[in-house]
Enzyme design. Sequence first.
Site, PDB file in Angstrom:
ATOM      1  N   GLU A 153      -4.350 -10.413   3.767  1.00  0.00           N
ATOM      2  CA  GLU A 153      -5.422 -10.012   4.688  1.00  0.00           C
ATOM      3  C   GLU A 153      -6.480 -11.101   4.865  1.00  0.00           C
ATOM      4  OE1 GLU A 153      -3.240  -6.417   3.689  1.00  0.00           O
ATOM      5  OE2 GLU A 153      -3.989  -8.077   2.474  1.00  0.00           O
ATOM      6  N   GLU A 201       0.828  -1.208   0.000  1.00  0.00           N
ATOM      7  CA  GLU A 201       0.000   0.000   0.000  1.00  0.00           C
ATOM      8  C   GLU A 201       0.863   1.259   0.000  1.00  0.00           C
ATOM      9  OE1 GLU A 201      -4.114  -0.755   2.193  1.00  0.00           O
ATOM     10  OE2 GLU A 201      -2.429  -1.379   3.448  1.00  0.00           O
TER      11      GLU A 201
END
Length: 261
Positions: free
Chosen positions: A133, A113
């Site tokens: 995730e 990210e």
Amino acid sequence: MSGTDDLVTYEMRGDVALLGLNRPEKRNAISDRFVEAIHDAVTRASSEAKAGVIHGHGTHFCAGLDLSEHSEKPLFEAVKGSRRWHAVFDAIERGTIPFVSAISGAAVGGGFELAAATAIRVAETNAFFALPEGQRGIFVGGGGSVRIARLIGPARMGDMMLTGRVLDAVTMEAWGGVSYVVETGEAVDRAVELADRMAGNAEFTNYAILNALPRIADMSSEDGLFTESMVASLATMTPEAKQRLKDFLEKRAAKVEAPGG
């Protein structure tokens, strides 16, 4: 020189600021304190440099969120923490100077990210990318659902999150998530070279590229074309643009040549 709590080192090379993620014993995993150190370094670079490079000390760029800290957060604190990541990373993506990320080893979760917030990503052949995730029972919170999805597409991002798929640098380049692939040990030098080239651009044009292009992508085609006309007209009115155009017309600036020419 160093940033907040020495979590981010800071060095100037000409007009380029080098920001070094400095938590190698944790594979540069990002804690709340780390986010604030990144913010401080980005703010400083934006006032002192014309371009910046973000790299990781040790063998990894960034292994993502510090899960030991995140798992203990109450719900609303987690929301505020995610929004803080958004604000800090937005200052990288849509700030006043362009940033390049130099990636070695892990660019996992929040590390990917962070890299996605930079204008250009240079990855070494040993770099690997993952969004685990789904396996951790969490969801991206540092802007990945917007930035990474726009780079590689939501279907490919969903594949990575659902299956835990790990990609090498060459595959990620083919997917659009990496701009350049270089040999191990060469990412920082290549990133500095690119940042130095960008630092030589007109300041207003760099700002427009960082701030107008992503907004135009969010607009309808007609709104985007109108905005393009406004930004293009403003750019040509700056004193720097007038001088650069004059230099080109009077043959003091190089023409664009074919690769290898």
